[in-house]
Scaffold this active site. Structure first.
Site, mmCIF file in Angstrom:
data_model
loop_
_atom_site.group_PDB
_atom_site.id
_atom_site.type_symbol
_atom_site.label_atom_id
_atom_site.label_comp_id
_atom_site.label_asym_id
_atom_site.label_seq_id
_atom_site.Cartn_x
_atom_site.Cartn_y
_atom_site.Cartn_z
ATOM 1 N N LYS A 1 2.886 38.141 -62.518
ATOM 2 C CA LYS A 1 1.810 37.377 -61.887
ATOM 3 C C LYS A 1 1.401 38.017 -60.560
ATOM 4 C CE LYS A 1 2.775 32.963 -64.117
ATOM 5 N NZ LYS A 1 2.996 31.517 -63.952
ATOM 6 N N ASP B 1 -0.592 27.128 -62.530
ATOM 7 C CA ASP B 1 0.090 26.454 -63.626
ATOM 8 C C ASP B 1 -0.773 26.710 -64.841
ATOM 9 O OD1 ASP B 1 2.380 24.951 -64.479
ATOM 10 O OD2 ASP B 1 1.018 23.310 -64.925
ATOM 11 N N PHE C 1 4.040 37.770 -72.251
ATOM 12 C CA PHE C 1 5.154 36.827 -72.187
ATOM 13 C C PHE C 1 4.652 35.487 -72.699
ATOM 14 C CE2 PHE C 1 2.977 36.956 -68.136
ATOM 15 C CZ PHE C 1 2.788 35.629 -67.799
ATOM 16 N N GLY C 2 5.535 34.518 -72.772
ATOM 17 C CA GLY C 2 5.138 33.189 -73.214
ATOM 18 C C GLY C 2 4.614 33.194 -74.636
ATOM 19 N N TYR C 3 3.445 32.602 -74.824
ATOM 20 C CA TYR C 3 2.861 32.460 -76.160
ATOM 21 C C TYR C 3 1.996 33.656 -76.569
ATOM 22 C CZ TYR C 3 4.386 27.600 -75.787
ATOM 23 O OH TYR C 3 5.148 26.459 -75.654
#
Length: 198
Positions: A13, A73, A154-156
């Protein structure tokens, strides 16, 4: 030179914000991470929306460090699940940040669904030590795949195929391409000129 804190332990990020600033030709902003400042208590993310949680994190960072602070977020909003996992995206499987378990559970829940429309949503908040607050929201429309593809991101990312890159998951995009197209990139590009004026 103004220092801006990114309130995240995710180094990707920080690099994403640096890349957005560079792409826009914005100089005079030094991006610092949580590793560069004295540790402070992690705030409880108990907001009901992405904006709520982004502001909670940005307020905590600005208050603890005296630096302008940007936080986001973000998550995946699946149409067939009425916008869920949404703010619960990082802990959808019950354990915070377990990407593989989150992906596996979501794919199982969506196994028999014909409608696979989804969007990555990011709200970024910028809070200054004097209490000024700015927010921006970005969306990246697409659909859920039926199996993970790609090693990046990363993540989904491995189970999301953006509408603007048909045939490729977001985990198959180069970081620079993902930054140009993504939900977080869109929100950060909206906030970047404000950072430049600090």
């Amino acid at each position: 030179m103004v220092k801006v804190l990114v309130a995240s332990n995710n180094a990707k990020k920080q690099r994403e914000l640096e890349a957005v600033l560079a792409d826009l030709g914005i100089t005079g902003v030094e991006v610092v991470s949580l590793r560069d400042v004295a540790a402070y208590p992690e705030p409880r993310e108990d907001g009901l929306t992405f904006e709520d949680n982004a502001l909670i994190k940005a307020r905590a960072g600005a208050g603890a460090t005296g630096l302008p602070c940007v936080a986001d977020d973000s998550g995946l909003a699946v149409t067939a699940l009425n916008g869920m996992p949404g703010v619960l995206s990082a802990r959808w499987s019950g354990r915070h940040g377990d990407d593989e378990a989150n992906n596996r559970l979501l794919l199982a829940q969506m196994q028999d669904m014909g409608l696979r429309d989804a969007a990555f949503v990011s709200c970024c908040a910028l809070v200054t030590p004097t209490g000024d607050e700015f927010t921006a929201t970005g969306r990246w429309e697409g659909q859920l795949l039926r199996a993970p593809r790609g090693e990046g991101g990363f993540g989904y990312d491995p189970i999301f195929e953006p509408a603007d890159t048909p045939g490729r998951s977001s985990a198959e995009l180069a970081p620079e391409e993902k930054n140009r197209r993504s939900h977080r990139g869109a929100a950060l590009r909206e906030l970047a000129p404000i950072m430049a004026r600090l």
